[in-house]
Design an enzyme around this catalytic site. Structure first.
Site, PDB file in Angstrom:
ATOM      1  N   MET A  76       0.806  -1.219   0.000  1.00 31.55           N
ATOM      2  CA  MET A  76       0.000   0.000   0.000  1.00 31.55           C
ATOM      3  C   MET A  76       0.841   1.272   0.000  1.00 31.55           C
ATOM      4  O   MET A  76       0.423   2.308   0.500  1.00 31.55           O
ATOM      5  CB  MET A  76      -0.947  -0.012   1.210  1.00 31.55           C
ATOM      6  CG  MET A  76      -1.910  -1.181   1.212  1.00 31.55           C
ATOM      7  SD  MET A  76      -2.971  -1.232  -0.241  1.00 31.55           S
ATOM      8  CE  MET A  76      -4.045   0.151   0.099  1.00 31.55           C
ATOM      9  N   ARG A  77       1.999   1.221  -0.587  1.00 31.45           N
ATOM     10  CA  ARG A  77       2.850   2.408  -0.705  1.00 31.45           C
ATOM     11  C   ARG A  77       2.885   2.858  -2.158  1.00 31.45           C
ATOM     12  O   ARG A  77       2.916   2.021  -3.057  1.00 31.45           O
ATOM     13  CB  ARG A  77       4.264   2.104  -0.241  1.00 31.45           C
ATOM     14  CG  ARG A  77       4.300   1.565   1.142  1.00 31.45           C
ATOM     15  CD  ARG A  77       5.589   1.893   1.851  1.00 31.45           C
ATOM     16  NE  ARG A  77       5.354   1.669   3.254  1.00 31.45           N
ATOM     17  CZ  ARG A  77       4.772   2.540   4.060  1.00 31.45           C
ATOM     18  NH1 ARG A  77       4.396   3.699   3.603  1.00 31.45           N
ATOM     19  NH2 ARG A  77       4.576   2.262   5.318  1.00 31.45           N
ATOM     20  N   ILE A  78       2.919   4.136  -2.349  1.00 35.98           N
ATOM     21  CA  ILE A  78       3.051   4.679  -3.698  1.00 35.98           C
ATOM     22  C   ILE A  78       4.541   4.771  -4.007  1.00 35.98           C
ATOM     23  O   ILE A  78       5.291   5.432  -3.290  1.00 35.98           O
ATOM     24  CB  ILE A  78       2.365   6.052  -3.821  1.00 35.98           C
ATOM     25  CG1 ILE A  78       0.866   5.894  -3.571  1.00 35.98           C
ATOM     26  CG2 ILE A  78       2.632   6.656  -5.201  1.00 35.98           C
ATOM     27  CD1 ILE A  78       0.112   7.196  -3.489  1.00 35.98           C
ATOM     28  N   ASN A  93       0.528  -4.877 -10.625  1.00 34.37           N
ATOM     29  CA  ASN A  93      -0.292  -4.646  -9.440  1.00 34.37           C
ATOM     30  C   ASN A  93      -1.698  -5.148  -9.726  1.00 34.37           C
ATOM     31  O   ASN A  93      -2.126  -5.201 -10.883  1.00 34.37           O
ATOM     32  CB  ASN A  93      -0.335  -3.159  -9.092  1.00 34.37           C
ATOM     33  CG  ASN A  93      -0.994  -2.890  -7.747  1.00 34.37           C
ATOM     34  OD1 ASN A  93      -0.927  -3.710  -6.835  1.00 34.37           O
ATOM     35  ND2 ASN A  93      -1.627  -1.748  -7.629  1.00 34.37           N
ATOM     36  N   HIS A  95      -5.621  -4.260  -8.683  1.00 36.04           N
ATOM     37  CA  HIS A  95      -6.412  -3.172  -8.093  1.00 36.04           C
ATOM     38  C   HIS A  95      -7.881  -3.579  -8.064  1.00 36.04           C
ATOM     39  O   HIS A  95      -8.393  -4.093  -9.055  1.00 36.04           O
ATOM     40  CB  HIS A  95      -6.241  -1.893  -8.915  1.00 36.04           C
ATOM     41  CG  HIS A  95      -6.970  -0.731  -8.332  1.00 36.04           C
ATOM     42  ND1 HIS A  95      -6.534  -0.084  -7.204  1.00 36.04           N
ATOM     43  CD2 HIS A  95      -8.117  -0.119  -8.697  1.00 36.04           C
ATOM     44  CE1 HIS A  95      -7.378   0.888  -6.908  1.00 36.04           C
ATOM     45  NE2 HIS A  95      -8.347   0.882  -7.796  1.00 36.04           N
ATOM     46  N   ASP A 131      -2.431   3.920 -10.226  1.00 39.40           N
ATOM     47  CA  ASP A 131      -3.462   3.071 -10.824  1.00 39.40           C
ATOM     48  C   ASP A 131      -3.781   3.457 -12.278  1.00 39.40           C
ATOM     49  O   ASP A 131      -4.929   3.387 -12.713  1.00 39.40           O
ATOM     50  CB  ASP A 131      -4.753   3.112  -9.985  1.00 39.40           C
ATOM     51  CG  ASP A 131      -4.543   2.589  -8.583  1.00 39.40           C
ATOM     52  OD1 ASP A 131      -3.661   1.733  -8.392  1.00 39.40           O
ATOM     53  OD2 ASP A 131      -5.261   3.035  -7.668  1.00 39.40           O
ATOM     54  N   GLU A 160      -9.750 -11.646  -8.037  1.00 39.51           N
ATOM     55  CA  GLU A 160      -8.336 -11.267  -7.974  1.00 39.51           C
ATOM     56  C   GLU A 160      -7.455 -12.513  -7.914  1.00 39.51           C
ATOM     57  O   GLU A 160      -6.448 -12.599  -8.616  1.00 39.51           O
ATOM     58  CB  GLU A 160      -8.063 -10.388  -6.752  1.00 39.51           C
ATOM     59  CG  GLU A 160      -8.624  -8.996  -6.850  1.00 39.51           C
ATOM     60  CD  GLU A 160      -8.356  -8.153  -5.610  1.00 39.51           C
ATOM     61  OE1 GLU A 160      -7.689  -8.639  -4.663  1.00 39.51           O
ATOM     62  OE2 GLU A 160      -8.809  -7.005  -5.588  1.00 39.51           O
TER      63      GLU A 160
END
Length: 183
Positions: A76-78, A93, A95, A131, A160
């Site tokens: 959960m890190r950008i 990733n 999403h 995203d 997912e």
């Protein structure tokens, strides 16, 4: 992550899970990976002075382990533009929305609040814009009148677990054949 590890056990699968790395030494996924026989590591972001140092340590660990393709799962890190550019075309990733719609957090709640008729998940390449990378694949599910955020999240998570391994297999085959795909 568990679904990726499980898929990679199949002889015909084109990727090998060589490392599960977390920014949280207490992440439950590390125990799951160790139990599956996968090498694990943790780089505690709180122990480093900043994002640049964290990403340098992350890059060093990935390179030292021989990682060719990074699959984010619950991360959960950008990531910075610098890090993403170093790994361009080699970071995936998952999403919980049908990108490009509903970027960011709380996607299930937002889908319900907007009275959407369908929801789903997207596997995409990571780029510097949140995203917004090229889409590898998506899974769509209907939103039922009885759905709440929890029910919707469970159904999306099922998808997912189904599509992320499929996407990894396709991307790993392409990477092996042609170098970094999709970018």
């Amino acid at each position: 992550m568990g679904a990726l590890i499980e898929a990679a056990r199949k002889p015909e699968f084109s990727a090998q899970i060589s490392l599960v790395l977390s920014d949280n030494p207490d992440a439950p996924g590390l125990a799951v990976a160790r139990e599956a026989g996968v090498v694990t590591g943790a780089i505690d972001f709180r122990s480093l002075p900043g994002k640049e140092e964290f990403e340098a340590a992350l890059h060093t660990q990935l390179v030292a382990t021989g990682v060719e393709l990074v699959c984010l799962a619950g991360f959960m890190r950008i990531l910075s533009r610098n890090f993403v550019d170093r790994w361009r075309g080699r970071i995936l990733n998952i999403h919980p929305s049908l990108l490009p719609e509903l970027r960011g957090l709380r996607t299930h709640e937002r889908a319900l609040a907007e009275s959407r008729e369908e929801h789903g998940c997207t596997v995409h390449y990571v780029t510097a814009e949140l995203d917004a990378g090229p889409i590898v694949t998506q899974a769509r599910i209907p939103i039922f009148p009885r759905d709440d955020a929890e029910a919707l999240a469970k159904r999306v998570l099922f998808e997912e677990h189904r599509i992320y391994p499929q996407a990894l297999d396709v991307v790993a085959r392409a990477l092996r054949a042609h170098g970094a795909p999709g970018m």
